[in-house]
Design an enzyme around this catalytic site. Structure first.
Site, PDB file in Angstrom:
ATOM      1  N   TYR A 113       9.226 -17.898  26.900  1.00 39.61           N
ATOM      2  CA  TYR A 113       8.061 -17.229  26.303  1.00 39.61           C
ATOM      3  C   TYR A 113       8.367 -16.660  24.923  1.00 39.61           C
ATOM      4  O   TYR A 113       7.647 -16.898  23.961  1.00 39.61           O
ATOM      5  CB  TYR A 113       7.583 -16.095  27.209  1.00 39.61           C
ATOM      6  CG  TYR A 113       6.897 -16.589  28.440  1.00 39.61           C
ATOM      7  CD1 TYR A 113       5.547 -16.880  28.435  1.00 39.61           C
ATOM      8  CD2 TYR A 113       7.618 -16.801  29.605  1.00 39.61           C
ATOM      9  CE1 TYR A 113       4.921 -17.358  29.568  1.00 39.61           C
ATOM     10  CE2 TYR A 113       6.997 -17.282  30.744  1.00 39.61           C
ATOM     11  CZ  TYR A 113       5.646 -17.555  30.722  1.00 39.61           C
ATOM     12  OH  TYR A 113       5.030 -18.040  31.824  1.00 39.61           O
TER      13      TYR A 113
ATOM     14  N   ASN B  39      17.177 -25.591  22.859  1.00 40.00           N
ATOM     15  CA  ASN B  39      16.804 -25.374  24.265  1.00 40.00           C
ATOM     16  C   ASN B  39      17.493 -26.412  25.138  1.00 40.00           C
ATOM     17  O   ASN B  39      17.698 -27.543  24.736  1.00 40.00           O
ATOM     18  CB  ASN B  39      15.277 -25.462  24.436  1.00 40.00           C
ATOM     19  CG  ASN B  39      14.812 -24.870  25.753  1.00 40.00           C
ATOM     20  OD1 ASN B  39      15.141 -23.729  26.064  1.00 40.00           O
ATOM     21  ND2 ASN B  39      14.078 -25.639  26.544  1.00 40.00           N
ATOM     22  N   LYS B  40      17.832 -25.979  26.330  1.00 40.41           N
ATOM     23  CA  LYS B  40      18.539 -26.803  27.315  1.00 40.41           C
ATOM     24  C   LYS B  40      17.725 -28.034  27.708  1.00 40.41           C
ATOM     25  O   LYS B  40      18.264 -29.092  27.981  1.00 40.41           O
ATOM     26  CB  LYS B  40      18.705 -25.915  28.555  1.00 40.41           C
ATOM     27  CG  LYS B  40      19.747 -26.281  29.526  1.00 40.41           C
ATOM     28  CD  LYS B  40      19.852 -25.116  30.522  1.00 40.41           C
ATOM     29  CE  LYS B  40      20.595 -25.486  31.762  1.00 40.41           C
ATOM     30  NZ  LYS B  40      20.669 -24.330  32.686  1.00 40.41           N
TER      31      LYS B  40
ATOM     32  N   ALA C 188       6.540 -11.937  31.252  1.00 38.12           N
ATOM     33  CA  ALA C 188       6.100 -12.924  30.272  1.00 38.12           C
ATOM     34  C   ALA C 188       5.304 -12.233  29.169  1.00 38.12           C
ATOM     35  O   ALA C 188       5.395 -12.578  27.996  1.00 38.12           O
ATOM     36  CB  ALA C 188       5.237 -13.974  30.961  1.00 38.12           C
TER      37      ALA C 188
ATOM     38  N   GLU D  18       4.097 -13.526  44.702  1.00 31.37           N
ATOM     39  CA  GLU D  18       3.289 -14.696  44.318  1.00 31.37           C
ATOM     40  C   GLU D  18       3.796 -15.952  45.027  1.00 31.37           C
ATOM     41  O   GLU D  18       3.011 -16.800  45.444  1.00 31.37           O
ATOM     42  CB  GLU D  18       3.300 -14.871  42.802  1.00 31.37           C
ATOM     43  CG  GLU D  18       2.579 -13.717  42.092  1.00 31.37           C
ATOM     44  CD  GLU D  18       2.197 -14.045  40.655  1.00 31.37           C
ATOM     45  OE1 GLU D  18       3.034 -14.623  39.943  1.00 31.37           O
ATOM     46  OE2 GLU D  18       1.061 -13.731  40.251  1.00 31.37           O
TER      47      GLU D  18
ATOM     48  N   GLY E  90      16.721 -20.725  22.945  1.00 29.45           N
ATOM     49  CA  GLY E  90      15.859 -20.619  24.117  1.00 29.45           C
ATOM     50  C   GLY E  90      14.398 -20.820  23.756  1.00 29.45           C
ATOM     51  O   GLY E  90      13.897 -20.216  22.805  1.00 29.45           O
ATOM     52  N   ALA E  91      13.719 -21.660  24.517  1.00 36.14           N
ATOM     53  CA  ALA E  91      12.293 -21.919  24.287  1.00 36.14           C
ATOM     54  C   ALA E  91      11.478 -21.400  25.466  1.00 36.14           C
ATOM     55  O   ALA E  91      10.565 -22.054  25.946  1.00 36.14           O
ATOM     56  CB  ALA E  91      12.050 -23.406  24.049  1.00 36.14           C
TER      57      ALA E  91
ATOM     58  N   LYS F 273      -6.657 -13.784  36.830  1.00 37.53           N
ATOM     59  CA  LYS F 273      -5.324 -14.391  36.731  1.00 37.53           C
ATOM     60  C   LYS F 273      -5.394 -15.696  35.938  1.00 37.53           C
ATOM     61  O   LYS F 273      -4.569 -15.973  35.074  1.00 37.53           O
ATOM     62  CB  LYS F 273      -4.781 -14.659  38.143  1.00 37.53           C
ATOM     63  CG  LYS F 273      -3.448 -15.370  38.204  1.00 37.53           C
ATOM     64  CD  LYS F 273      -2.292 -14.414  38.004  1.00 37.53           C
ATOM     65  CE  LYS F 273      -0.952 -15.137  38.010  1.00 37.53           C
ATOM     66  NZ  LYS F 273       0.130 -14.237  37.604  1.00 37.53           N
TER      67      LYS F 273
END
Lengths: 396, 396
Positions: B14, B38-39, B313, B170, B11-12, B373
């Site tokens: 965070y 990673n997919k 994250a 959000e 998995g790539a 933010k």
């Protein structure tokens, strides 16, 4: 002195808008009241709709606000939908009101003709208005997004265009141009996308020069289009189309461009129609009523060989010019003019930089024809809106 | 001298990408072989996905090519999907191959948690990947196009967002910003559009400062959002949602943001899980296997009060840093470091120019919070890609 005669124009397509603009120019103060009725507050350039449908241009570029084309001090504009035409009462029933006329111009445009093929009405989309082309554009993009969620569903990447007339071929040219961009945007392998053009007639663009037709097919085949010519669609289903050969093409996107008929309200009004169209007299009037003109896709004009001219923007525009002339002449008790179609040439676009065309005795293809196509488009913008509209909407 | 140890990162997201980038920096030549699986060939910035989902930003801006983040001379990148984790064999089965490891980092991310609510799996969409947000964006636009064809279908203009956590709020902020633009584009009366936010908990943004929550609700209500708080969704249907109160909201668009669980492959691999997540030891390793690390949404870290930190994250990024430190320490037989979450503050965006946030002892709202933010976002871009990535993807 009598009452000022009232002219009502139904529809602001090619025929209706040209009639309105010409009347506005020709009529003197208090010579007539002119009312233009249209469903939308914009005119759209039908011959451009294949581009926003494929997503290669914005729908906004194919439309012009009617109030930018007419002078509202001279012409009343009513945004409404016609629900009934009462010819004996000289009255038009709109959604929410009614108006009377002394002279009527019917330019309501056509409707898709499905020739009774089952399922086309329910499952196929049509290129016929700003709203319908936005639907097609969004539908196409949505299929790419859905394919990424269900990568076994190749029917999401299969596009079927029924009909290889002008609209079908021009739309396919734009769609073939758009596919590589959609593939890049959605990370889809372009080799998985299929575009089929299915036509029951023995050739694409029937009536066009055969050498140019061959060129057009070559251009589109090189862009990845598969033609199935002389092949009828037997049925359209929620899964795609079934051809007369028995072959099934699974596709979540079927666009039907195979035919146009007139507006059903003409027959409902008691006029004699053929596929919803009225054969008009030499002055563009109905046989039944001298004060009722029919122009554009709702009318039939016979060529010297006694066959109907195909319904095009070109003929509608010329009809609008003759119609407005005859309306002014009627009011002034002057002699009417017969309508004579003058073929100024035909150019079909095949996507960016490619087209075929016949103008007078000249055949053209490739970049020359594509350039000519743009000149034809700009000529029309000039007719309806003069230099300002050419500058705003024209593209060279 | 023995074989070089092999580290495999699954998995790539965070956690995974930060682990890989740190290992690349810390490890000396020939100290370990590192493989990142990673997919997709891109990393995506999950905290940005609500923008392309609403269509207020391009999906491209929420992703970064993995080969731009890692040095392929130092780290092998394998684009594939993990199908099975065989912990006893120290082997990972991929779609089309298999790889062995000495150390494993599982950073496979979460899956939507539907809490068994019927229909959510089938009829609701989720904000969880580039492909899923493109689907949502295209779906939303398509509803506007479809509404123009069937103007009695107000469900096409009704948008239901289930869940009022970070992602839900959000996304709603962005959607509320986008609606007026979509209305203008498709000629739709904005007063016909409805946005509902439905949350079973007694408040939106549970755990957030109540004064800021009130501010956030006010901002979103002013943009046209209707909140139904302390109201559970009982069922999602093809026609919309049925609430626990019995009320039905007819909507062709339901977005579910109500919960995240871990990846089902962890339980399948024999690890003890709670909702698909593994409670890791202080060094981020599984209880069962000392050489297997779990980070990000698949892991649970308890706070000093013994409750799990919410998956964010921020925590995944910090876990990636500790995880890479401990991998290097293991290889060098040095002591491991315990993971301690450092809360650097939380900022929730409410659409353009509006946000709420708590950073240390400071509460902020409005433009200040919106600015903060952006700083938070840019700080992350800096962690993974340095100044060049900040310049390419950062927005102030």
């Amino acid at each position: 002195m009598g009452r000022i005669p009232r002219i009502v124009i139904l529809g602001a397509g090619y025929g209706g808008i040209v009639t309105a603009i010409r009347l506005q120019k020709e009529l003197n103060y208090n010579e007539a009241d002119v009312t233009l009725v249209n469903k939308h507050d914009y005119h759209y350039i039908t011959t451009h709709l294949h581009m926003p449908a494929a997503g290669t241009d914005k729908p906004e570029n194919a439309r012009v606000d009617i109030t930018k084309l007419i002078d509202e001090y001279k012409i009343d504009f009513v945004k409404s939908t016609v629900t009934q035409i009462k010819l004996d009462d000289q009255k038009i029933i709109l959604e929410d009101s009614a108006i009377s006329y002394d002279y009527l111009v019917i330019g309501l445009g056509g409707e898709p003709e499905t020739f009774g093929i089952p399922g086309l009405q329910e499952y196929a989309m049509n290129i016929r208005s700003i709203n319908s082309v936005r639907l097609i554009r969004e539908h196409i993009e949505y299929q790419f997004a859905k394919y990424k969620r269900e990568p076994h569903r190749l029917d999401y990447l299969t596009f079927v265009v029924g009909g290889a007339g002008f609209t079908g071929i021009e739309f396919i040219g734009e769609l073939a141009d758009r596919i590589p961009r959609l593939c890049a945007e959605f990370d889809v392998d372009p080799s998985l996308v299929r575009i089929y053009n299915i036509e029951a007639a023995p050739t694409v663009l029937p009536g066009f020069d055969s050498e140019l037709v061959e060129y057009a097919m070559k251009v589109l085949e090189d862009k990845g289009v598969t033609f199935k010519i002389a092949t009828a669609i037997q049925e359209c289903t929620p899964q795609g189309v079934i051809l007369a050969t028995g072959e099934e093409i699974r596709s979540s996107t079927v666009i039907w461009t195979g035919g146009i008929r007139g507006n059903r309200m003409l027959a409902e009004a008691g006029l004699e129609t053929m596929r919803g169209r009225v054969v008009v007299d030499p002055y563009l009037r109905t046989k039944e009523y001298e004060n009722v003109y029919v122009i554009g896709d709702c009318s039939i004009v016979m060529n010297p060989e006694g066959r109907p001219y195909p319904p095009t923007a070109q003929i509608a525009t010329q009809q609008g010019q003759t119609c407005s002339y005859n309306l002014v002449a009627s009011i002034r008790n002057a002699p009417l003019k017969e309508f004579k179609f003058q073929n100024k040439g035909v150019v079909a676009s095949l996507g960016k930089g490619e087209a075929i065309g016949v103008v007078g005795k000249y055949k053209m293809k490739g970049a020359t024809a594509a350039f000519m196509k743009k000149l034809v488009d700009m000529r029309y913008l000039f007719i309806i809106g003069g230099i300002p509209l050419v500058l705003r909407k024209g593209r060279l």
